[in-house]
Design an enzyme around this catalytic site. Structure first.
Site, short mmCIF file in Angstrom:
data_model
loop_
_atom_site.label_atom_id
_atom_site.label_comp_id
_atom_site.label_asym_id
_atom_site.label_seq_id
_atom_site.Cartn_x
_atom_site.Cartn_y
_atom_site.Cartn_z
N SER A 62 0.79 -1.23 0.00
CA SER A 62 0.00 0.00 0.00
C SER A 62 0.83 1.28 0.00
O SER A 62 0.29 2.36 -0.24
CB SER A 62 -0.95 0.02 1.20
OG SER A 62 -0.25 0.27 2.39
N LYS A 132 1.45 4.85 6.88
CA LYS A 132 0.84 5.65 5.81
C LYS A 132 1.52 7.02 5.77
O LYS A 132 2.31 7.38 6.65
CB LYS A 132 -0.66 5.84 6.05
CG LYS A 132 -1.47 4.57 6.19
CD LYS A 132 -1.61 3.82 4.88
CE LYS A 132 -2.44 2.56 5.06
NZ LYS A 132 -2.38 1.70 3.87
#
Length: 302
Positions: A62, A132
């Site tokens: 991701s 993230k």
């Protein structure tokens, strides 16, 4: 006249004491020292992991291509102790806010792996952390329309750092289209592999509405440390510094500046007092002396 037996006894005591001192000065065997060295090393590893820096491995895609599967990053855990908070553009590791990793398989470690993970030398099966990029901090308005660009406070971001072939925004209606204002004490995060990251966009129905509490942040990922050919720092992309997007000042420089200013002010005050009373300067004191990216790390971030 001193009896001979007394002299012999006295000499015997002296010889015995000399032998005792010699025995005391004999270096201890390496094998006797080894357990102590191991304990010290483990304690230092635990302290470093807890307060300074921790390694996290990347098991999913991701954050590609910034972070690739198998990368191991070093996360700065020290600056939050000085009041620093996450800033736009930083890559951060954070604890799962509200079951973002629901359904992810959890490995079952053996006893040795459990001990090594506790001291940060192996990934922990219990730690549910993610990694993230921070897109917005408290007070920011973030929006995605169509395929982009992604906007922060009305300013479009140059998302040249995202995965090749991805669009800055996803055109789906399951979270890819949004306009949110980040509450104080929260951050909005997104993966660099935009079409393969279950990030803040897709958790807007959880208890935090997709935002991540600042208190959940473990620290900032600053370096890709492994494998050697992937070694690099993780700087903030220039687009987050563009005029008009807003500036979120870090508390760390202020904290360090204050710490450095206090002794300087005290020193100047003492010098001023000494001069005022005619005392020599020496009176101061004498001489100078994805899919969600979970991380494991000593943990794993997705």
């Amino acid at each position: 006249m001193t009896p001979a037996s007394d002299e012999g006894g006295s000499d015997g005591h002296r010889r015995s004491g000399s032998h005792a001192r010699e025995r005391d000065n004999t270096p201890r065997s390496f094998w006797k020292e080894l357990p102590l060295l191991v304990v010290i090393a483990l304690v230092l590893a635990l302290l470093i992991k807890t307060f300074l820096v921790q390694a996290f491995s990347i098991p999913s895609a991701s954050m590609e291509n910034t972070l690739q599967i198998g990368d191991r990053v070093l996360v700065d855990k020290l600056t939050p102790w000085f009041g620093a908070e996450p800033q736009r553009g930083e890559v951060v590791v954070f604890h799962d806010p509200d079951n973002w990793l629901r359904g992810e398989p959890t490995p079952k470690p053996n006893a040795v792996q459990t001990v090594l993970s506790w001291i940060g030398l192996m990934p922990s099966a219990d730690e549910k952390d993610l990694i993230k990029r921070v897109i917005g901090v408290g007070g920011d308005t973030i929006e995605c329309n169509g395929t982009g660009p992604l906007k922060v406070n009305g300013k479009p971001l140059d998302d040249s750092y995202i995965y090749a072939g991805n669009t800055p925004c996803s055109s789906d209606n399951q979270g890819g289209q949004f306009k949110v204002t980040v509450p104080k004490g929260k951050i909005w995060v997104m993966g660099d592999h935009r079409q393969n990251s279950l990030d803040s966009r897709y958790h807007q129905n959880d208890k935090n509405h997709g935002f991540v509490p600042v208190g959940n942040v473990v620290g900032r990922a600053v370096v890709i440390a492994w494998p050697p050919e992937r070694w690099s720092t993780l700087p903030v992309p220039d687009t987050f510094d563009q005029p008009g997007i807003g500036t979120a000042a870090s508390a760390l420089p202020g904290a360090l500046g204050l710490a450095g200013a206090v002794p300087l002010v005290l020193w100047r005050r003492r010098r001023t007092t000494s001069r005022g009373t005619g005392a020599p300067a020496a009176a101061d004191g004498g001489a100078a002396t994805t899919d969600d990216t979970r991380v494991s790390g000593g943990s794993t971030a997705r």
